[in-house]
Scaffold this motif. Structure first.
Motif, mmCIF file in Angstrom:
data_model
loop_
_atom_site.group_PDB
_atom_site.id
_atom_site.type_symbol
_atom_site.label_atom_id
_atom_site.label_comp_id
_atom_site.label_asym_id
_atom_site.label_seq_id
_atom_site.Cartn_x
_atom_site.Cartn_y
_atom_site.Cartn_z
ATOM 1 N N GLY A 149 0.832 -1.195 0.000
ATOM 2 C CA GLY A 149 0.000 0.000 0.000
ATOM 3 C C GLY A 149 0.863 1.240 0.000
ATOM 4 N N VAL A 150 1.823 1.292 0.928
ATOM 5 C CA VAL A 150 2.827 2.349 0.997
ATOM 6 C C VAL A 150 4.189 1.669 1.069
ATOM 7 C CG1 VAL A 150 3.790 4.230 2.372
ATOM 8 C CG2 VAL A 150 1.307 4.005 2.149
ATOM 9 N N PHE A 151 5.084 2.026 0.163
ATOM 10 C CA PHE A 151 6.418 1.435 0.163
ATOM 11 C C PHE A 151 7.284 2.154 1.193
ATOM 12 C CE2 PHE A 151 4.636 -0.131 -3.693
ATOM 13 C CZ PHE A 151 5.231 -1.372 -3.885
ATOM 14 N N GLY A 152 7.820 1.374 2.121
ATOM 15 C CA GLY A 152 8.473 1.939 3.297
ATOM 16 C C GLY A 152 9.766 2.675 3.048
ATOM 17 N N MET A 153 10.410 2.465 1.910
ATOM 18 C CA MET A 153 11.662 3.166 1.635
ATOM 19 C C MET A 153 11.424 4.442 0.841
ATOM 20 S SD MET A 153 14.751 2.824 2.568
ATOM 21 C CE MET A 153 14.773 1.087 3.000
ATOM 22 N N SER A 154 10.630 4.360 -0.206
ATOM 23 C CA SER A 154 10.394 5.529 -1.067
ATOM 24 C C SER A 154 9.217 6.375 -0.600
ATOM 25 C CB SER A 154 10.125 5.073 -2.500
ATOM 26 O OG SER A 154 8.897 4.355 -2.572
ATOM 27 N N GLY A 155 8.284 5.762 0.126
ATOM 28 C CA GLY A 155 7.076 6.478 0.528
ATOM 29 C C GLY A 155 6.004 6.499 -0.537
ATOM 30 N N ASN A 156 6.284 5.908 -1.712
ATOM 31 C CA ASN A 156 5.273 5.851 -2.776
ATOM 32 C C ASN A 156 4.099 4.978 -2.386
ATOM 33 O OD1 ASN A 156 6.885 7.359 -4.481
ATOM 34 N ND2 ASN A 156 7.814 5.575 -5.451
ATOM 35 N N LEU A 157 2.916 5.316 -2.891
ATOM 36 C CA LEU A 157 1.777 4.414 -2.792
ATOM 37 C C LEU A 157 1.858 3.407 -3.938
ATOM 38 C CD1 LEU A 157 0.744 6.683 -0.879
ATOM 39 C CD2 LEU A 157 -1.541 6.248 -1.787
ATOM 40 N N PRO A 176 12.089 10.264 2.420
ATOM 41 C CA PRO A 176 13.481 9.959 2.077
ATOM 42 C C PRO A 176 14.194 11.200 1.525
ATOM 43 C CG PRO A 176 12.031 9.195 0.320
ATOM 44 C CD PRO A 176 11.163 9.899 1.337
ATOM 45 N N VAL A 177 15.305 11.562 2.137
ATOM 46 C CA VAL A 177 16.100 12.683 1.650
ATOM 47 C C VAL A 177 17.274 12.094 0.874
ATOM 48 C CG1 VAL A 177 17.437 14.725 2.280
ATOM 49 C CG2 VAL A 177 15.407 14.083 3.614
ATOM 50 N N VAL A 178 17.305 12.350 -0.432
ATOM 51 C CA VAL A 178 18.272 11.702 -1.319
ATOM 52 C C VAL A 178 19.485 12.604 -1.535
ATOM 53 C CG1 VAL A 178 18.599 10.574 -3.549
ATOM 54 C CG2 VAL A 178 16.329 10.565 -2.474
ATOM 55 N N GLY A 194 15.683 22.950 -1.424
ATOM 56 C CA GLY A 194 16.371 22.303 -2.530
ATOM 57 C C GLY A 194 16.702 20.839 -2.340
ATOM 58 N N PHE A 195 16.141 20.203 -1.321
ATOM 59 C CA PHE A 195 16.392 18.783 -1.110
ATOM 60 C C PHE A 195 15.467 17.937 -1.973
ATOM 61 C CE2 PHE A 195 18.080 20.557 2.823
ATOM 62 C CZ PHE A 195 19.231 19.814 3.004
ATOM 63 N N SER A 196 15.983 16.809 -2.429
ATOM 64 C CA SER A 196 15.154 15.843 -3.160
ATOM 65 C C SER A 196 14.566 14.852 -2.175
ATOM 66 C CB SER A 196 15.997 15.092 -4.189
ATOM 67 O OG SER A 196 15.263 13.994 -4.718
ATOM 68 N N ILE A 197 13.247 14.712 -2.197
ATOM 69 C CA ILE A 197 12.599 13.706 -1.346
ATOM 70 C C ILE A 197 11.872 12.672 -2.201
ATOM 71 C CG2 ILE A 197 12.396 15.249 0.641
ATOM 72 C CD1 ILE A 197 9.415 15.578 -0.054
ATOM 73 N N GLY A 198 12.340 12.538 -3.434
ATOM 74 C CA GLY A 198 11.762 11.542 -4.323
ATOM 75 C C GLY A 198 10.323 11.854 -4.661
ATOM 76 N N THR A 199 9.520 10.815 -4.723
ATOM 77 C CA THR A 199 8.110 10.973 -5.095
ATOM 78 C C THR A 199 7.187 10.442 -4.002
ATOM 79 O OG1 THR A 199 8.230 8.854 -6.284
ATOM 80 C CG2 THR A 199 8.567 10.859 -7.567
ATOM 81 N N THR A 200 7.588 10.641 -2.751
ATOM 82 C CA THR A 200 6.790 10.138 -1.637
ATOM 83 C C THR A 200 5.371 10.705 -1.656
ATOM 84 O OG1 THR A 200 6.654 9.897 0.772
ATOM 85 C CG2 THR A 200 7.617 11.943 -0.065
ATOM 86 N N GLN A 201 4.424 9.858 -1.302
ATOM 87 C CA GLN A 201 3.017 10.259 -1.195
ATOM 88 C C GLN A 201 2.481 9.944 0.203
ATOM 89 O OE1 GLN A 201 2.610 7.530 -4.692
ATOM 90 N NE2 GLN A 201 0.959 8.930 -5.245
ATOM 91 N N SER A 202 3.389 9.791 1.146
ATOM 92 C CA SER A 202 3.028 9.321 2.480
ATOM 93 C C SER A 202 3.917 10.003 3.516
ATOM 94 C CB SER A 202 3.233 7.799 2.551
ATOM 95 O OG SER A 202 4.633 7.510 2.529
ATOM 96 N N PRO A 203 3.749 9.706 4.798
ATOM 97 C CA PRO A 203 4.650 10.282 5.798
ATOM 98 C C PRO A 203 6.116 9.890 5.626
ATOM 99 C CG PRO A 203 2.637 9.539 6.842
ATOM 100 C CD PRO A 203 2.585 9.043 5.430
#
Length: 416
Positions: free
Chosen positions: A187-195, A333-335, A321-330
């Motif tokens: 449902g939510v991927f724990g590393m990327s935060g994507n749904l 990830p700071v890349v 200016g930080f990249s946090i990927g494409t998280t859609q959840s709490p």
């Protein structure tokens, strides 16, 4: 090569340097009450690594319920496995309430999330069946898939076009074997935060015959209008055949559950080896689970506060200016870019000089040259905590860019 020699020469990048990693980077000890600020090596740190999303882990009402349950029942009752002598009306009540909350007909309690998922996969497929799963699935899913005696196909993370190709391959095989297809995602991927793309996956049921298993460990309690998870958030909860979540995240406890149609749950009840041959969940965890579910379900302010912190943290990081990927959840990830040695030096600097404790993800979990600082915001954090953390991250980003961490002793210890 001797078996143990083989094991000891394959420990991963930090394992080879246990003298500089263990106790500090690996197996660290956080001490004190569960809270945003705890002690690490005698110093107070602002902690962003606890999956205590709703702040229930140390909530006074939860602690009171846990303590009373332990006083009333002790830790031993009930004795035996559920099927034999370890069943109670409270276990059944918690199952029923969990199932109702996630809009399923029935539910089944599990002792642990990891062994629960592994055992579910083992129970529902045989050598005639085919498993199709997302490449970024959690380790418990991967281990369950490895146990499968039949064919399995993997699709790149959330790649629906490729999933369709794998389903075509799976369909051809099952037409020959007479088996079925199980699609597994999160449902939510724990590393990327994507749904997970649950709605798009479910739409493929019109073309292919398969059952859908969703691990919603990070979604339960955090997403959806009522907190019932990713299926609720995406409007496709009814299409999830087997819904799973652990208590280790939003419920801040031990245990897990699986929910679905009555017939599916009944089958699992009599076929989950990890439950049939294991002692029943002790009563304090069950009574405590009922209290946690009540608070999760009936007190939306906990989820609302969580999202206030999530939005402030994620928007603040992006503004700087930080990249946090494409998280859609709490999950945040700071890349960053850097070596394993730089990651070690950066982490040490954050903890010792800035008082910030978060999880650091490095190769081989992510590609070489990538560092992910994984933050888990909770309802217990404050907006002041967010401001302090962003300021610290700005400082370490500058030092990383200036290659200051390459000169640190801990970085040199990694031979980089």
């Amino acid at each position: 090569m001797d078996l143990f020699e083989k094991l000891l020469t394959n420990q991963g990048p930090l394992g080879k340097h246990s003298d500089v990693s263990e106790g500090y980077f690996m197996f660290p000890k956080l001490e004190g009450e569960i809270a945003p600020r705890m002690k690490f090596m005698g110093k107070e740190v602002l902690t962003w690594s606890l999956n205590n999303y709703l702040g229930l882990g140390n909530h006074p009402e939860v602690r009171k319920a846990d303590a009373q349950a332990a006083a009333d029942w002790g830790m031993a009752y009930p004795m035996g496995a559920r099927m034999m002598s370890g069943n109670t009306k409270y276990h059944e009540q918690l199952e029923q309430e969990l199932a109702a909350f996630v809009s399923k007909e029935a539910g089944l309690l599990l002792n642990y999330g990891y062994q629960g998922v592994l055992s579910i996969i083992d129970a529902v497929v045989d050598r005639k069946d085919v498993i199709v799963y997302d490449a970024e699935s959690h380790a418990c899913i991967i281990d369950g898939v490895r146990l499968h005696m039949g064919k399995r196909f993997v699709f790149p993370h959330n790649d629906i076009e490729n999933l369709e190709k794998q389903l075509e391959r799976a369909t051809k095989l099952t037409q020959e074997t007479g088996g079925g297809i199980l699609v597994i995602t999160e449902g939510v991927f724990g590393m990327s935060g994507n749904l997970g793309k649950l709605k798009e996956i479910a739409a493929l049921k019109e073309k292919f015959q398969f059952r859908l298993l969703v691990d919603d460990a990070h979604g339960f309690g955090t997403v959806g209008a009522t907190g019932a998870g990713a299926g609720e958030e995406l409007g496709c909860q009814d299409e999830i055949d087997i819904y799973f979540s652990t208590f280790a995240k939003s419920m801040a406890a031990i245990g897990a559950f699986v929910a679905g149609d009555k017939e599916i749950v009944k089958f699992l009840k009599y076929n989950l080896r990890s439950q049939i041959f294991a002692k029943s969940l002790p009563m304090p965890f069950v009574i405590g689970g009922l209290k946690r579910l009540e608070m999760l379900r009936d007190n939306p302010e906990h989820k609302n506060k969580l999202w206030t912190i999530v939005n402030a943290l994620q928007s603040g990081l992006k503004e700087k200016g930080f990249s946090i990927g494409t998280t859609q959840s709490p999950v945040t990830p700071v890349v960053l870019n850097g070596t394993v040695g730089e990651a070690a030096a950066l982490s040490k600097d954050l903890r010792e000089n800035f008082g910030i404790f978060c999880s650091v993800v490095i190769y081989p979990v992510v590609p070489k040259g990538t560092i992910i600082l994984r933050l888990i915001p909770t309802a217990s954090h404050s907006l002041a905590d967010v401001e302090e953390t962003i300021a610290a991250f700005e400082a370490i980003k500058g030092k990383l860019k200036g290659e200051e961490y390459k000169k640190e002793e801990v970085a040199l210890a990694f031979g980089e």
